[in-house]
Scaffold this motif. Structure first.
Motif, short mmCIF file in Angstrom:
data_model
loop_
_atom_site.label_atom_id
_atom_site.label_comp_id
_atom_site.label_asym_id
_atom_site.label_seq_id
_atom_site.Cartn_x
_atom_site.Cartn_y
_atom_site.Cartn_z
N ASN A 54 -34.07 9.53 -21.59
CA ASN A 54 -33.32 9.38 -22.85
C ASN A 54 -32.43 10.58 -23.13
O ASN A 54 -31.39 10.45 -23.75
CB ASN A 54 -34.26 9.14 -24.03
CG ASN A 54 -34.90 7.78 -23.97
OD1 ASN A 54 -34.36 6.86 -23.36
ND2 ASN A 54 -36.05 7.64 -24.60
N GLY A 55 -32.83 11.76 -22.70
CA GLY A 55 -32.05 12.96 -22.94
C GLY A 55 -30.92 13.14 -21.95
O GLY A 55 -30.19 14.12 -22.02
N ASN A 56 -30.79 12.20 -21.04
CA ASN A 56 -29.79 12.34 -19.98
C ASN A 56 -28.58 11.42 -20.18
O ASN A 56 -27.72 11.35 -19.32
CB ASN A 56 -30.47 12.04 -18.64
CG ASN A 56 -29.84 12.79 -17.50
OD1 ASN A 56 -29.21 13.81 -17.70
ND2 ASN A 56 -30.01 12.27 -16.31
N MET A 57 -28.50 10.74 -21.29
CA MET A 57 -27.41 9.78 -21.50
C MET A 57 -26.05 10.48 -21.63
O MET A 57 -25.05 9.96 -21.16
CB MET A 57 -27.70 8.92 -22.73
CG MET A 57 -28.87 7.97 -22.52
SD MET A 57 -29.12 6.80 -23.87
CE MET A 57 -29.61 7.86 -25.19
N GLU A 78 -16.68 21.15 -28.44
CA GLU A 78 -16.22 19.83 -28.86
C GLU A 78 -16.82 18.81 -27.92
O GLU A 78 -17.31 19.15 -26.85
CB GLU A 78 -14.70 19.74 -28.85
CG GLU A 78 -14.09 19.94 -27.48
CD GLU A 78 -12.57 19.99 -27.50
OE1 GLU A 78 -11.98 19.27 -26.69
OE2 GLU A 78 -12.01 20.71 -28.31
N CYS A 79 -16.79 17.59 -28.33
CA CYS A 79 -17.37 16.53 -27.52
C CYS A 79 -16.31 15.46 -27.28
O CYS A 79 -15.62 15.05 -28.21
CB CYS A 79 -18.55 15.92 -28.27
SG CYS A 79 -19.31 14.54 -27.41
N PRO A 80 -16.18 15.01 -26.03
CA PRO A 80 -15.23 13.92 -25.79
C PRO A 80 -15.69 12.67 -26.54
O PRO A 80 -16.88 12.40 -26.66
CB PRO A 80 -15.28 13.72 -24.27
CG PRO A 80 -16.54 14.37 -23.83
CD PRO A 80 -16.87 15.43 -24.82
N ASN A 88 -24.94 11.87 -30.54
CA ASN A 88 -25.60 11.55 -31.81
C ASN A 88 -27.02 11.04 -31.57
O ASN A 88 -27.95 11.41 -32.29
CB ASN A 88 -24.81 10.50 -32.59
CG ASN A 88 -23.46 11.03 -33.04
OD1 ASN A 88 -23.25 12.23 -33.11
ND2 ASN A 88 -22.54 10.12 -33.32
N ILE A 89 -27.22 10.21 -30.56
CA ILE A 89 -28.56 9.71 -30.22
C ILE A 89 -29.42 10.86 -29.74
O ILE A 89 -30.58 10.99 -30.13
CB ILE A 89 -28.47 8.60 -29.14
CG1 ILE A 89 -27.79 7.36 -29.72
CG2 ILE A 89 -29.86 8.28 -28.59
CD1 ILE A 89 -27.44 6.32 -28.68
#
Length: 94
Positions: A54-57, A78-80, A88-89
């Motif tokens: 789950n932490g690898n998405m 920043e995040c693409p 966010n998840i």
């Protein structure tokens, strides 16, 4: 740009454990482990951590995007947009 303190996450728990251990590694991946540790020594601190599925998405979405990119792309603080949903998840996990 130079980073001083880094955290590296991986989903292969066996590799992460090898990176966290001190001493030699005689396995097939031993040379790569030694090289990764050598590069990690260039930072003030480098922490290797295991990240579950789950932490690898976020990493998966970045890697998938990277398959179609042919030039260097860097995001700092920043995040693409295509990965924002996964960030966010990821923030909801402890």
């Amino acid at each position: 740009m130079r980073f001083h303190d880094i955290e590296l996450e991986g989903d292969a728990i066996g590799i992460v454990k090898k990176l966290q251990r001190f001493g030699g590694d005689l396995s097939l991946s031993g040379t790569l482990i030694a090289e990764a540790r050598s590069k990690a020594a260039n930072f003030y601190s480098c922490v290797f951590m295991h990240s579950g599925r789950n932490g690898n998405m976020v990493a998966h979405s970045l890697a998938k995007y990277g398959l179609g990119v042919h030039e260097e792309t860097i995001w700092v603080e920043e995040c693409p947009s295509f990965a924002q949903e996964y960030v966010n998840i990821d923030d909801t996990f402890p």
